[in-house]
Design an enzyme around this catalytic site. Structure first.
Site, short mmCIF file in Angstrom:
data_model
loop_
_atom_site.label_atom_id
_atom_site.label_comp_id
_atom_site.label_asym_id
_atom_site.label_seq_id
_atom_site.Cartn_x
_atom_site.Cartn_y
_atom_site.Cartn_z
N GLU A 1 0.89 -1.17 0.00
CA GLU A 1 0.00 0.00 0.00
C GLU A 1 0.93 1.23 0.00
O GLU A 1 1.28 1.73 -1.05
CB GLU A 1 -0.92 -0.04 1.21
CG GLU A 1 -1.92 1.09 1.26
CD GLU A 1 -2.67 1.15 2.58
OE1 GLU A 1 -3.83 1.51 2.56
OE2 GLU A 1 -2.08 0.86 3.64
N GLU B 1 -9.29 3.03 -0.44
CA GLU B 1 -10.09 2.92 0.79
C GLU B 1 -10.28 4.26 1.48
O GLU B 1 -11.21 4.43 2.26
CB GLU B 1 -9.49 1.87 1.74
CG GLU B 1 -8.11 2.18 2.26
CD GLU B 1 -7.44 0.94 2.91
OE1 GLU B 1 -7.45 -0.13 2.29
OE2 GLU B 1 -6.90 1.07 4.01
C1 NOJ Z 1 -5.65 -0.70 7.02
C2 NOJ Z 1 -5.54 -1.33 5.67
O1 NOJ Z 1 -5.04 -0.39 4.74
C3 NOJ Z 1 -6.89 -1.88 5.28
O2 NOJ Z 1 -6.86 -2.36 3.96
C4 NOJ Z 1 -7.32 -2.92 6.28
O3 NOJ Z 1 -8.61 -3.35 5.94
C5 NOJ Z 1 -7.30 -2.36 7.69
N1 NOJ Z 1 -6.07 -1.70 7.98
C6 NOJ Z 1 -7.52 -3.44 8.73
O4 NOJ Z 1 -6.39 -4.26 8.79
CA CA Z 2 -3.64 1.72 5.14
#
Ligand code: NOJ
Ligand code: CA
Length: 694
Positions: free
Chosen positions: A491, A497
């Protein structure tokens, strides 16, 4: 040379500092002669480098050196003992990638230096000049005068030749999940207030003039300069701090829990400091300099490393349909629900299903800073992993493991072997790791030397079990996917997200900046493919929205390179648009060739890629908040071959804000050189599958 060595050792013997130096100059050119590096020492022994491209100044004379904590000294004045030239012109094949073959063509100069203050310490500075940029690093050879040592700061400067336009995120020790700011260098601090307003997470521990790399710079004279680092191994991440008066960046390494910046033992070396340089923006995106400066694969048998697409029991927790934890009574990772994902993935040829919230601990995972919150081998009672393993196998789908460490990283290291054995026992060969929260128990930083080594330890340990890895919340990638090709993606930036994060979010320009910044270091798990735009589907009071059109979400599979791509949305949302979902089913994640057709950071990115396994091409185009028309000439197609193109584009009234779902799908025949015009709506884009036909 011998005489000089003798004079030196005499000075050492007598304990006399060697104060009077002679000036030296060395020049190194790129194979095509366009780039020139000049290395010089002045009469006091200060070492500096300078970079020119086609006679334009890229880096004005800039100092090189170190402050050491132990031994406590400045390592900034040198005698040049020796110099070695070398060059290379080889070609290598990445295990997975944007292209099948990569040429490594450069000239090299290594200066062998000795500290001029009499410590006897020897350092090498090695420069490599490619046609598309420069890499350099410091090396500390095995020597009597230096064994274990502690770095206080690396003092590498980048003196820029003008007040360039910069695409930057604030300096930080723990996160890179920011929106990018676009300002003149001199406005970096001035805009910080605006940035703060836009992005409440900003509060740089380094100060207002600090930025992270990859840093993208555009000069008024049309030069494009990308500053970053390659092969970040056993060292802290480099931030850059700007001196506004001289437009000079100076390195600022991420400290450890007690403020030191690096613990090394000779022989040792720093990562490469990289400058990707060109007079076209497209060449910046096409550069393979950072990969070329990384070591070849340390994994011998790579036959088990596979590019993949996956879905996940994931977004439904983010948008409040379900929950990670069991106590909420709304636990998403239950056996029945996971089967639905497996069914959908299987029907559509998607390789994997990620399941988050499968294991005990999520009631208490965040904010309490407990070390043992997860053990990575205990599923919740409503999650029958044996049953799901068998079910997935009959459907030809693999489950993808989730290891959220919640920042408790020593705990994870203690349990990693068992956790990977547990995965193998359940037929899993890919893990998504995560590092949310502060790193406990020692209070290390996400981007410090200890954590940078941790991410590598995970990749290596995973490789022992033939497991592929992608990390969330790691430090910025630096091309290590060449050396550890099982480390598929990261990431390490603000991904899709964040559309769901109130008051933060993603702006339409963001995805056009990422290729010029974050992606310079390697593949990103951006999690594209969101088809439902108002994120109040399950929680009516929620006001967050995805700020792209649907066609742009498709385009991201091409513009955002990764050998591991998620289809981020829920099966029920994909069922509403089966024709558009077809593109996600079809698009490859491993490529033979890549052409950057048009790219302007912050405006638009249009890329064509050729499937690794066939003669088919895929084209993706994205724009920022402005409507734009892409003009593509298909001159990369084979002559004499016919192609059937399927175009997924924004509908006539599409708009990221008020009409994101509107899209049209049409087909047409293409040949070599056929011109095509495609309109991208505000915040929109397009995706094209170009299939070779008989
Ligand atoms: C942050 C991550 O970027 C995300 O993809 C994940 O769902 C959550 N943390 C929980 O681990
Ligand atoms: Ca993250």
């Amino acid at each position: 040379m011998k005489k000089l060595r003798f004079a030196l050792s005499l000075a050492l013997f007598t304990g006399m500092p060697l104060l009077s130096q002679s000036q030296t100059t060395d020049v190194l050119e790129s194979p095509d002669g366009h780039l020139q590096v000049r290395l010089a020492t002045d009469t006091e022994g200060h070492l500096s480098y300078e970079v020119n491209y086609k006679d334009l100044a890229v880096i004005r004379p800039s100092r090189l050196g170190f402050l050491l904590e132990k031994p406590h000294m400045r390592l900034q004045r040198f005698l040049v003992l020796d110099r070695q030239n070398a060059s290379a012109d080889t070609t290598w094949e990445p295990v997975l990638g944007e292209v099948a073959r990569i040429r490594n063509h450069h000239n090299e100069l290594a200066l062998e230096l000795q500290d001029a203050t009499g410590s006897g310490i020897r350092v090498m500075v090695r420069f490599r000049v490619f046609d598309d940029g420069v890499g350099f690093r410091y090396e500390f050879p095995d020597q009597e005068a230096l064994d274990h040592f502690i770095i206080k700061e690396e003092v590498t400067e980048f003196a820029l030749a003008g007040d360039h336009k910069a695409f930057w995120i604030p300096g930080d020790y723990d996160t890179n999940e920011y929106l990018y700011n676009t300002t003149r260098l001199s406005d970096i601090a001035a805009l910080d207030a605006v940035a703060r307003e836009r992005d409440i997470a900003i509060s740089s521990p380094i100060g207002d003039n600090a930025v992270q790399t990859p840093l993208m710079l555009v000069a008024d004279n049309g030069l494009y300069i990308n500053v970053h680092e390659a092969a970040l191994v056993n060292y802290s991440t480099m931030n850059l701090v700007l001196d506004k008066a001289t437009l000079t960046f100076r390195s600022h390494l991420v400290p450890d829990a007690v403020g030191n910046k690096g613990y090394l033992q000779t022989p040792a070396h720093t990562p490469w400091r990289t400058l990707v340089i060109s007079d076209t923006p497209e060449a910046i995106l096409a550069s393979k300099l950072i990969l070329n400066l990384n070591e070849p694969s340390q994994i011998e048998d790579t036959s088990w490393i596979r590019p993949q697409k996956f879905m996940g029991v994931w977004w439904e927790m983010h948008i409040g349909k379900g929950s990670w934890d069991l106590a909420s009574g709304n636990h998403a990772a239950n056996t029945e629900n996971v089967k639905k994902y497996i069914d959908f993935a299987s029907e559509h040829g998607i390789d994997g299903v990620l399941v988050e919230g499968w294991n005990e601990g999520w009631e208490d995972w965040f904010g309490n800073w407990k070390e043992d919150v997860f053990d990575f081998v205990t599923p919740y009672p409503d999650y029958d992993l044996d049953e799901l393993t068998a079910y997935a196998a009959t459907k030809g789908v693999s489950l993808i493991m989730h290891h959220e460490t919640s920042g408790s990283v020593t705990n994870y290291e203690r349990r990693m072997d068992r956790a990977f054995q547990y995965m193998k026992a359940h037929g899993m060969h890919t893990v998504k790791t995560g590092y949310v929260g502060k790193i406990i128990p020692r209070g290390e930083h996400h981007d410090g030397q200890w954590m940078n080594n941790h991410y590598i330890r995970v990749a290596r340990k995973a490789a022992e079990y033939q497991i592929m890895v992608e990390a969330h919340e790691p430090s910025h990638p630096t091309g290590l996917h060449r050396t550890y090709p099982n480390w598929l993606a990261n990431e390490a930036a603000r991904g899709n997200e964040f559309n769901n994060a109130p008051a933060l979010g993603i702006t339409p320009e963001h995805q056009t900046i990422l290729p010029f910044t974050r992606l310079m270091g390697g593949p990103m798990d951006f999690t594209p493919g969101l088809f439902h735009f108002k994120l109040n589907q399950f929680v009516p009071e929620r006001t967050t929205v995805v700020r792209t059109t649907l066609a742009k979400q498709l385009a991201l599979y091409v513009t955002m390179y990764s050998p591991l791509q998620m289809a981020g949305d829920l099966p029920e949302n994909y069922r509403k648009h089966p024709e558009a979902f077809r593109f996600i089913v079809d698009v490859p994640v491993n490529w033979q060739d890549t052409r950057i057709l048009e790219a302007v950071s912050g405006e638009q990115v249009i890329i064509a890629r050729k499937d690794k396994e066939s003669e088919d091409w895929y084209v993706g185009g994205i724009t920022d908040e402005q409507e734009r028309t892409a003009r593509i000439t298909f001159d990369f197609l084979n002559k004499g071959q016919s192609y059937m193109a399927t175009l997924y584009k924004d509908g006539p009234k599409a708009h990221w804000d008020h009409n994101p779902e509107a899209h049209t799908i049409e087909t047409r025949m293409l040949r070599h050189g056929t011109p095509l015009k495609v309109t991208m709506a505000e915040g929109g884009g397009f995706a094209i599958k170009v299939k070779a036909v008989k």
